[in-house]
Write a protein that holds these residues in place. Sequence first.
Motif, PDB file in Angstrom:
ATOM      1  N   GLY A 141     -12.398   9.194   1.123  1.00  0.00           N
ATOM      2  CA  GLY A 141     -11.465   8.072   1.166  1.00  0.00           C
ATOM      3  C   GLY A 141     -12.045   6.782   1.733  1.00  0.00           C
ATOM      4  O   GLY A 141     -11.337   5.785   1.827  1.00  0.00           O
ATOM      5  N   THR A 142     -13.325   6.765   2.081  1.00  0.00           N
ATOM      6  CA  THR A 142     -13.866   5.580   2.768  1.00  0.00           C
ATOM      7  C   THR A 142     -13.996   4.379   1.827  1.00  0.00           C
ATOM      8  O   THR A 142     -13.950   3.238   2.275  1.00  0.00           O
ATOM      9  CB  THR A 142     -15.228   5.868   3.424  1.00  0.00           C
ATOM     10  OG1 THR A 142     -16.153   6.289   2.423  1.00  0.00           O
ATOM     11  CG2 THR A 142     -15.113   6.941   4.493  1.00  0.00           C
TER      12      THR A 142
ATOM     13  N   SER B 184       1.003   8.448   1.782  1.00  0.00           N
ATOM     14  CA  SER B 184      -0.079   7.476   1.966  1.00  0.00           C
ATOM     15  C   SER B 184      -0.315   7.110   3.439  1.00  0.00           C
ATOM     16  O   SER B 184      -1.156   6.259   3.724  1.00  0.00           O
ATOM     17  CB  SER B 184       0.250   6.208   1.171  1.00  0.00           C
ATOM     18  OG  SER B 184       1.486   5.674   1.619  1.00  0.00           O
TER      19      SER B 184
ATOM     20  N   TYR C  82       0.828  -1.200   0.000  1.00  0.00           N
ATOM     21  CA  TYR C  82       0.000   0.000   0.000  1.00  0.00           C
ATOM     22  C   TYR C  82       0.867   1.255   0.000  1.00  0.00           C
ATOM     23  O   TYR C  82       1.583   1.504   0.972  1.00  0.00           O
ATOM     24  CB  TYR C  82      -0.898  -0.065   1.249  1.00  0.00           C
ATOM     25  CG  TYR C  82      -1.541   1.237   1.653  1.00  0.00           C
ATOM     26  CD1 TYR C  82      -2.752   1.636   1.096  1.00  0.00           C
ATOM     27  CD2 TYR C  82      -0.930   2.066   2.601  1.00  0.00           C
ATOM     28  CE1 TYR C  82      -3.330   2.841   1.469  1.00  0.00           C
ATOM     29  CE2 TYR C  82      -1.512   3.259   2.983  1.00  0.00           C
ATOM     30  CZ  TYR C  82      -2.710   3.644   2.412  1.00  0.00           C
ATOM     31  OH  TYR C  82      -3.278   4.830   2.779  1.00  0.00           O
ATOM     32  N   ASP C  83       0.859   1.994  -1.089  1.00  0.00           N
ATOM     33  CA  ASP C  83       1.648   3.229  -1.156  1.00  0.00           C
ATOM     34  C   ASP C  83       1.196   4.051  -2.359  1.00  0.00           C
ATOM     35  O   ASP C  83       0.720   3.502  -3.349  1.00  0.00           O
ATOM     36  CB  ASP C  83       3.141   2.898  -1.298  1.00  0.00           C
ATOM     37  CG  ASP C  83       4.002   4.122  -0.969  1.00  0.00           C
ATOM     38  OD1 ASP C  83       3.509   5.020  -0.266  1.00  0.00           O
ATOM     39  OD2 ASP C  83       5.149   4.176  -1.437  1.00  0.00           O
ATOM     40  N   PHE C  84       1.327   5.349  -2.291  1.00  0.00           N
ATOM     41  CA  PHE C  84       1.019   6.204  -3.443  1.00  0.00           C
ATOM     42  C   PHE C  84       1.562   7.603  -3.198  1.00  0.00           C
ATOM     43  O   PHE C  84       1.939   7.958  -2.084  1.00  0.00           O
ATOM     44  CB  PHE C  84      -0.501   6.274  -3.697  1.00  0.00           C
ATOM     45  CG  PHE C  84      -1.344   6.505  -2.468  1.00  0.00           C
ATOM     46  CD1 PHE C  84      -1.469   7.744  -1.895  1.00  0.00           C
ATOM     47  CD2 PHE C  84      -2.024   5.429  -1.869  1.00  0.00           C
ATOM     48  CE1 PHE C  84      -2.255   7.944  -0.755  1.00  0.00           C
ATOM     49  CE2 PHE C  84      -2.811   5.620  -0.740  1.00  0.00           C
ATOM     50  CZ  PHE C  84      -2.921   6.892  -0.181  1.00  0.00           C
TER      51      PHE C  84
ATOM     52  N   LYS D 106      -5.953  -0.507   0.085  1.00  0.00           N
ATOM     53  CA  LYS D 106      -5.348  -1.402   1.069  1.00  0.00           C
ATOM     54  C   LYS D 106      -5.463  -2.851   0.597  1.00  0.00           C
ATOM     55  O   LYS D 106      -4.557  -3.645   0.755  1.00  0.00           O
ATOM     56  CB  LYS D 106      -6.027  -1.251   2.432  1.00  0.00           C
ATOM     57  CG  LYS D 106      -5.615   0.024   3.166  1.00  0.00           C
ATOM     58  CD  LYS D 106      -5.905  -0.087   4.648  1.00  0.00           C
ATOM     59  CE  LYS D 106      -6.946   0.898   5.097  1.00  0.00           C
ATOM     60  NZ  LYS D 106      -7.147   0.860   6.558  1.00  0.00           N
ATOM     61  N   ARG D 107      -6.639  -3.162   0.003  1.00  0.00           N
ATOM     62  CA  ARG D 107      -6.857  -4.542  -0.450  1.00  0.00           C
ATOM     63  C   ARG D 107      -6.103  -4.840  -1.727  1.00  0.00           C
ATOM     64  O   ARG D 107      -5.584  -5.924  -1.912  1.00  0.00           O
ATOM     65  CB  ARG D 107      -8.361  -4.773  -0.680  1.00  0.00           C
ATOM     66  CG  ARG D 107      -9.109  -4.881   0.618  1.00  0.00           C
ATOM     67  CD  ARG D 107     -10.592  -5.049   0.360  1.00  0.00           C
ATOM     68  NE  ARG D 107     -11.318  -5.045   1.619  1.00  0.00           N
ATOM     69  CZ  ARG D 107     -12.612  -4.767   1.742  1.00  0.00           C
ATOM     70  NH1 ARG D 107     -13.315  -4.465   0.681  1.00  0.00           N
ATOM     71  NH2 ARG D 107     -13.188  -4.799   2.911  1.00  0.00           N
TER      72      ARG D 107
ATOM     73  N   ALA E  10     -23.893   3.979   6.640  1.00  0.00           N
ATOM     74  CA  ALA E  10     -22.758   3.576   7.488  1.00  0.00           C
ATOM     75  C   ALA E  10     -22.942   4.015   8.937  1.00  0.00           C
ATOM     76  O   ALA E  10     -23.933   3.681   9.576  1.00  0.00           O
ATOM     77  CB  ALA E  10     -21.464   4.104   6.905  1.00  0.00           C
TER      78      ALA E  10
ATOM     79  N   ASN F 256     -13.028   7.640  11.695  1.00  0.00           N
ATOM     80  CA  ASN F 256     -12.240   6.407  11.801  1.00  0.00           C
ATOM     81  C   ASN F 256     -10.816   6.714  11.339  1.00  0.00           C
ATOM     82  O   ASN F 256     -10.600   6.979  10.157  1.00  0.00           O
ATOM     83  CB  ASN F 256     -12.818   5.319  10.885  1.00  0.00           C
ATOM     84  CG  ASN F 256     -14.221   4.899  11.268  1.00  0.00           C
ATOM     85  OD1 ASN F 256     -15.136   4.944  10.448  1.00  0.00           O
ATOM     86  ND2 ASN F 256     -14.402   4.502  12.495  1.00  0.00           N
TER      87      ASN F 256
ATOM     88  N   LYS G  34       4.724   9.930   5.173  1.00  0.00           N
ATOM     89  CA  LYS G  34       4.599   9.544   3.770  1.00  0.00           C
ATOM     90  C   LYS G  34       3.232  10.003   3.270  1.00  0.00           C
ATOM     91  O   LYS G  34       2.292  10.129   4.048  1.00  0.00           O
ATOM     92  CB  LYS G  34       4.693   8.020   3.641  1.00  0.00           C
ATOM     93  CG  LYS G  34       6.131   7.530   3.574  1.00  0.00           C
ATOM     94  CD  LYS G  34       6.218   6.019   3.668  1.00  0.00           C
ATOM     95  CE  LYS G  34       5.530   5.291   2.521  1.00  0.00           C
ATOM     96  NZ  LYS G  34       5.779   3.839   2.553  1.00  0.00           N
TER      97      LYS G  34
ATOM     98  N   LEU H 184      -9.587   4.211   0.100  1.00  0.00           N
ATOM     99  CA  LEU H 184      -8.487   3.698   0.932  1.00  0.00           C
ATOM    100  C   LEU H 184      -8.651   2.210   1.194  1.00  0.00           C
ATOM    101  O   LEU H 184      -7.675   1.455   1.172  1.00  0.00           O
ATOM    102  CB  LEU H 184      -8.384   4.489   2.241  1.00  0.00           C
ATOM    103  CG  LEU H 184      -7.975   5.960   2.061  1.00  0.00           C
ATOM    104  CD1 LEU H 184      -8.011   6.695   3.388  1.00  0.00           C
ATOM    105  CD2 LEU H 184      -6.583   6.063   1.444  1.00  0.00           C
ATOM    106  N   LEU H 185      -9.902   1.787   1.397  1.00  0.00           N
ATOM    107  CA  LEU H 185     -10.151   0.349   1.569  1.00  0.00           C
ATOM    108  C   LEU H 185      -9.706  -0.413   0.332  1.00  0.00           C
ATOM    109  O   LEU H 185      -9.025  -1.441   0.420  1.00  0.00           O
ATOM    110  CB  LEU H 185     -11.652   0.109   1.759  1.00  0.00           C
ATOM    111  CG  LEU H 185     -12.133  -0.193   3.161  1.00  0.00           C
ATOM    112  CD1 LEU H 185     -13.608  -0.546   3.150  1.00  0.00           C
ATOM    113  CD2 LEU H 185     -11.320  -1.325   3.756  1.00  0.00           C
TER     114      LEU H 185
ATOM    115  N   ILE I  16     -18.273   7.561   9.647  1.00  0.00           N
ATOM    116  CA  ILE I  16     -18.132   7.542   8.190  1.00  0.00           C
ATOM    117  C   ILE I  16     -18.937   8.668   7.557  1.00  0.00           C
ATOM    118  O   ILE I  16     -18.473   9.327   6.631  1.00  0.00           O
ATOM    119  CB  ILE I  16     -18.484   6.146   7.639  1.00  0.00           C
ATOM    120  CG1 ILE I  16     -17.336   5.210   8.032  1.00  0.00           C
ATOM    121  CG2 ILE I  16     -18.678   6.171   6.122  1.00  0.00           C
ATOM    122  CD1 ILE I  16     -17.444   3.812   7.564  1.00  0.00           C
TER     123      ILE I  16
ATOM    124  N   LEU J 266      -9.292   4.946   8.196  1.00  0.00           N
ATOM    125  CA  LEU J 266      -9.724   5.275   6.827  1.00  0.00           C
ATOM    126  C   LEU J 266      -9.558   6.770   6.569  1.00  0.00           C
ATOM    127  O   LEU J 266     -10.374   7.382   5.890  1.00  0.00           O
ATOM    128  CB  LEU J 266     -11.203   4.897   6.619  1.00  0.00           C
ATOM    129  CG  LEU J 266     -11.554   3.423   6.450  1.00  0.00           C
ATOM    130  CD1 LEU J 266     -13.045   3.270   6.173  1.00  0.00           C
ATOM    131  CD2 LEU J 266     -10.757   2.797   5.314  1.00  0.00           C
TER     132      LEU J 266
END
Lengths: 287, 156
Positions: free
Chosen positions: A34-35, B19, A3-5, A42-43, A104, B57, B17, A38-39, A108, B60
Amino acid sequence: MSYDFNIESPQTADELLAVIAANQDKNFRFGAGGTDLLLELKRAPQENLTVVNLAQLKDPIFKSITKVAGGYRIGALVTAGEVLDHEEVKSEFYTLWEAAHNLASMQIRQVATVGGNLCTASPSGDIACALVALHARCEIINTKGELRSVSVADFSTGVRKTVIQKNEVLRSVVVPINSNPNLHSGFIKVGTRLSMECSVVSLAYHIQMDDNRTIRHAGIAIGAVAPTIKFTDSACAFLIGKSKLIDTEREEFAGLISDYASPISDVRASAWYREEVLFNISKGLME
Amino acid sequence: MKINFTINGKGRAKEIKASTLLIDLIRDGLKLKGTKPGCFEGECGACTVLVDGHAINSCLYLAVNVAGKSITTIEGLGGEDQFLDIVQEKLIEHGGVQCGFCTSGMAMSIKSYSDKCKEEGKVPNRNEVAKSLEGNLCRCTGYVKIVDAAISVCGN
Ligand SMILES: Cc1cc2nc3c(=O)[nH]c(=O)nc-3n(C[C@H](O)[C@H](O)[C@H](O)COP(=O)(O)OP(=O)(O)OC[C@H]3O[C@@H](n4cnc5c(N)ncnc54)[C@H](O)[C@@H]3O)c2cc1C
Ligand code: FES
Ligand code: FES
């Protein structure tokens, strides 16, 4: 791959359009609350990705709800929480308010945006479903500053697919004002847990009646039962000119709504269960 | 990249970073371990912190987006003149703490919601209080005592 960007955080609309223009030959994604994003990252991390971070944008059109000629304009970066705090949205477009209310969790809703809900193009997007029922239109802007308008019903072309091109970004949606005084408006969501979940079936309805309680306009949309959210044209047409439905009409009406569903079986529910639920909530809608 | 922010009342600058997630900045960068890592998917609420007073959260949420903002974690709830915040006192008084894993997140959600209600001059009913905690899971208490505690914080 982990996970990086990289990140770009434009502060103004002009800066945003410049960032999009500068990244045309690169791999980039927008991030609002980002909800979803980002998930996803991450996946399934992506290589050489730039996230164009919309969260620091200060542009008033992207960020606020305003009254405009013929409707209300809701910026793509307006959060579910901000929708809930808006009195006119609650009184005029209750279906949208109720969708945001059941999205949610409090945490959220604080960050999840209207634009993110549309652009993630999930068949169970709650805000998107309400906006389809409300005949809302998306306002999309490109790197040249040109604006085009697409109905929310046509905005998603499949699961996770939208009409947005690489040189475009969703700026806002416009919800047309009501043309009749009496409203029957709301959002029904059936899930295994009430909030915090993408629904098993969802149904947004916004029905407008004249002073004699005759139905003049009807908007009904269903979610989570087909690859995209569906506007149920023929069921809406069936209601026009009527005021109350008798028993047999209610069954016919529910059948018309169900015709738009092509549910699948997944971890949340079987196709059979989804169909039954949809039929039953549809039947109950005009009681 | 370097960002400036306020954490529990104190200004800080930190190299991160692009991210970096807020939960990692808090737990690893700032060594504040009261914020708990649970599901990392927005479901459990153990990672709940306040950004400018609102519960989010932290699993996230991008750390870059706290630049110029104020973060409050469980470590910052009490304050100078009182050891525990009223939220923590009520959770103890009502027996809303068992293993404690969910507690810091619960406390931050209750703080955020009760502050919002006070600002609006509203006394929420039990259903509204319970709804405000939908984003926080507890495997131990069965929620009744936590909701009781939250209700008493909200002024009932
Ligand atoms: C625990 C949990 C529960 C959830 N429950 C629900 C629920 O009950 N109902 C529901 O509908 N959703 C739910 N969601 C999904 C999600 O929270 C919503 O879809 C939310 O509205 C997404 O908004 P966001 O700002 O966080 O989007 P982001 O994650 O920032 O973006 C989502 C997608 O849209 C794109 N995008 C964002 N803004 C724009 C823009 N302006 N122009 C072009 N593209 C853009 C991004 O690139 C990304 O692909 C849930 C998510 C989680 C983690
Ligand atoms: S760890 Fe963030 S919600 Fe579970
Ligand atoms: S007290 Fe153990 S999870 Fe809540």
